[in-house]
Design an enzyme around this catalytic site. Sequence first.
Site, PDB file in Angstrom:
ATOM      1  N   HIS A 488       0.826  -1.211   0.000  1.00  0.00           N
ATOM      2  CA  HIS A 488       0.000   0.000   0.000  1.00  0.00           C
ATOM      3  C   HIS A 488       0.862   1.265   0.000  1.00  0.00           C
ATOM      4  O   HIS A 488       0.700   2.138  -0.866  1.00  0.00           O
ATOM      5  CB  HIS A 488      -0.909  -0.028   1.238  1.00  0.00           C
ATOM      6  CG  HIS A 488      -1.757   1.191   1.423  1.00  0.00           C
ATOM      7  ND1 HIS A 488      -3.114   1.186   1.223  1.00  0.00           N
ATOM      8  CD2 HIS A 488      -1.451   2.464   1.795  1.00  0.00           C
ATOM      9  CE1 HIS A 488      -3.603   2.388   1.463  1.00  0.00           C
ATOM     10  NE2 HIS A 488      -2.601   3.186   1.821  1.00  0.00           N
ATOM     11  N   GLU A 489       1.753   1.367   0.977  1.00  0.00           N
ATOM     12  CA  GLU A 489       2.568   2.584   1.073  1.00  0.00           C
ATOM     13  C   GLU A 489       3.493   2.725  -0.135  1.00  0.00           C
ATOM     14  O   GLU A 489       3.773   3.840  -0.581  1.00  0.00           O
ATOM     15  CB  GLU A 489       3.380   2.579   2.373  1.00  0.00           C
ATOM     16  CG  GLU A 489       2.545   2.541   3.642  1.00  0.00           C
ATOM     17  CD  GLU A 489       1.515   3.658   3.739  1.00  0.00           C
ATOM     18  OE1 GLU A 489       1.695   4.716   3.087  1.00  0.00           O
ATOM     19  OE2 GLU A 489       0.504   3.472   4.443  1.00  0.00           O
ATOM     20  N   HIS A 492       1.733   4.590  -2.827  1.00  0.00           N
ATOM     21  CA  HIS A 492       1.831   6.047  -2.664  1.00  0.00           C
ATOM     22  C   HIS A 492       3.170   6.545  -3.199  1.00  0.00           C
ATOM     23  O   HIS A 492       3.246   7.596  -3.852  1.00  0.00           O
ATOM     24  CB  HIS A 492       1.715   6.428  -1.188  1.00  0.00           C
ATOM     25  CG  HIS A 492       0.331   6.431  -0.646  1.00  0.00           C
ATOM     26  ND1 HIS A 492      -0.709   7.109  -1.241  1.00  0.00           N
ATOM     27  CD2 HIS A 492      -0.193   5.845   0.472  1.00  0.00           C
ATOM     28  CE1 HIS A 492      -1.815   6.957  -0.518  1.00  0.00           C
ATOM     29  NE2 HIS A 492      -1.528   6.197   0.513  1.00  0.00           N
ATOM     30  N   HIS A 495       3.224   6.804  -6.904  1.00  0.00           N
ATOM     31  CA  HIS A 495       2.434   7.961  -7.331  1.00  0.00           C
ATOM     32  C   HIS A 495       3.300   9.223  -7.351  1.00  0.00           C
ATOM     33  O   HIS A 495       3.246  10.022  -8.295  1.00  0.00           O
ATOM     34  CB  HIS A 495       1.247   8.135  -6.387  1.00  0.00           C
ATOM     35  CG  HIS A 495       0.175   9.033  -6.909  1.00  0.00           C
ATOM     36  ND1 HIS A 495      -0.870   9.473  -6.126  1.00  0.00           N
ATOM     37  CD2 HIS A 495      -0.038   9.585  -8.135  1.00  0.00           C
ATOM     38  CE1 HIS A 495      -1.663  10.244  -6.844  1.00  0.00           C
ATOM     39  NE2 HIS A 495      -1.174  10.339  -8.065  1.00  0.00           N
TER      40      HIS A 495
END
Length: 760
Positions: A488-489, A492, A495
């Site tokens: 998940h992290e 980020h 992105h």
Amino acid sequence: MSLILTMTLSGCHRPAAEAENPLLAETWETPFGVPPFDDIATEHFAPAFERGMSLHDEQIDAIVSSSDAPTFDNVILAFDNSGKILSRAWTVFGLLNAADTDEAMQAVAAEMSPRITAHYDAVMMNGALFDKVREVYDARLSAGLTPEQMRLTEKTYTAFVRSGALLDEAQKERLKQINTRLSELSVTFAENLLAENNAYMLDVPADSLVGLLPAVREAALDTGEARGRKGHYVFTLDKPSMIPFLTGARNRDLRREIYEAYLSRCNHDDGHDNKAVVAEMAQLRSEKARLLGYASYAAYVTADEMAGTPEAVYGVLDEIWTPALARAREEVAAMEPLLRRDEGAGATLEPWDWWYYAEKVREAEYDLSESEVRDYLSLDNVKVGVFFLANRLYGITFRPASVPLYNDECEAYEVIDADESTLGLLYFDFHPRAGKQGGAWCGSFTETWYDDKDERHGPVVSVVCNFTRPSGRTPALLSIDETQTLFHEFGHALHSLFSEVRYRGLAEVEGDFVELPSQIMENWALTPELLRRYAVNYRTGEVIPDDIIGRIERSRLFNTGFTTTELVAAALADLDIHSLPDGKVGDVNAFERAALTEKRGLIPQIAPRYRYPYFSHIFDGGYASGYYFYIWAEVLDKDAFQAFVESGDLFSRDVAERFRREVLSRGGTRSGMEMYRAFRGADPDDRALLRARGFIEDEPAAGADTLRRDVGVVDTRAQARERAERSRRERAEARAADSLARVREADSLAALGLKAEDNE
């Protein structure tokens, strides 16, 4: 979680040089432009903020005093380029203060946070500046602007309006007072929570360790030594310490003790109590929203997000709440017989029992235990899996980098694109320590920027987690949930690393879109093909066998009632407290009970993921009225992942490149829905989340068999029990056959006068 939080610099408390402050340099002459952590002292921050505010004021004055006709370049672009020194220093401070704080850093935060808030308020409520912004905005349709210039102009104008530029002077003054006070309260909230977390220890006698894995015991010994209790088994409220204890400890009284301590943080009517802080913040936020023309703070926040209104958010949350709660009740019914077998016929399941008996159910129904899986999920292996996935999807690679570190525990990697160009620099900070906030997040010390030659300079990104430390010969082993957290992290981080945005004002996406790039990465974490690439037993070097992969896949919907209910409960609690027209909460605990238990029927066996006194996301983390972002974005990520499923190749480079081009590289240059439609070719399927969590059953999408081609479909509860029992029988028979073979081998060797080890 993608947050710019308030982080510190450990061991860098040298007196600041008067003539040279590294935070004030125009550029940092460091590898990849990382902050010069080796040269930054805590004492540098306040002077850097002072000078940064002064420079920003000068730049704003230059825009306002110019006699030239207002244009995009001399107003909007000039404003976008202003305040870089202040913004950069404040960002570095915020990230450091979250990851490694101390009293000196907290003192800087307490002093400077309200002052910097007041500074930005003065800028955004500068009437002369806004007049020029409005003049460019009003003429935007005939100014020949590019699409990105048009969007920056519109977003800049909207930001001024939402910051109070249209208010009269008395209203502006009151709004400034509110914002300053909110800033002070946020700092207080964070300090209280950190103090509570650091103060608690559960010192467990050796005879109460029954049920805990050896690695968990070793970690507790290490924690005891770090906390000054060498030789003691110490557990803390950090999730990597508490959750394994709740999952494995047979001692029910101790499970209750640590979980109640977790739930009651900052709720003791003492110097670290946050209830009054919460109540005051809720009331001030409501007053702020009303000043700006909104019915509630939730209405103010959602107006600038994809959702648009609180009603739209409630619609999504209410739709998932009912089936999630029903599933949670089924999960309670499955656990209670196991509890009563242990505790007697009159025993009832309590919140501190959930992890322990959920694990028993998983073992019974799916023949799968957390401990069995952890051995394949060492932190190093999971990191390899993350890197492998990024390479398969996007062709990028990762090279260890020698750069300044803000803490010796950090790791750094140069991120290299498929064309061999540098995308940026990535830090990892994996383990808990004193002074580090709990949870996991991703932030950027610097953003992507372009120089005068239009050359791209990549960002410096940091992924921060709180995973159990390695201990002795045992590496850091992750749970399934922690594995998904790292994916998940890392989403980020991608992105930020893929950003090609040229204007600072267009770097951010809507809050309820920001979790799409992170959550979509979780979809790959436990797929069979990827698990076979990174899940290797740390003891034996064995690649995770298909049998375990199958059991992981068949348990995919295990415990979804609990995980969904506690998540939605927190989102509802956030929205409820910020939807009050007057913001008057009264008794914070009573308000929570009324909202969740009395109104919506939250069962007593589940507590919301975050209670108000320690809900740092919304009182110290920028997610106020926005904790729903995770649920909203899950609709997007589950539907977006179907693009890969439908392609017949979960690692389709074509689909990944389209996702990178239309979503990951765009920042906020277009609205979230525009970006999503450009990638998917349609609006998101709003039932994707319900399907993914097993609350509805629809026909699978074309190509969906790719997901489960090796392991079959998700089982019903009865099928799962039958399959688990068959698996246990088969493995028991295999062990018996192996044992018999060894006996026969020993007999044969004995007849020859040999021992088994002689034959190896």
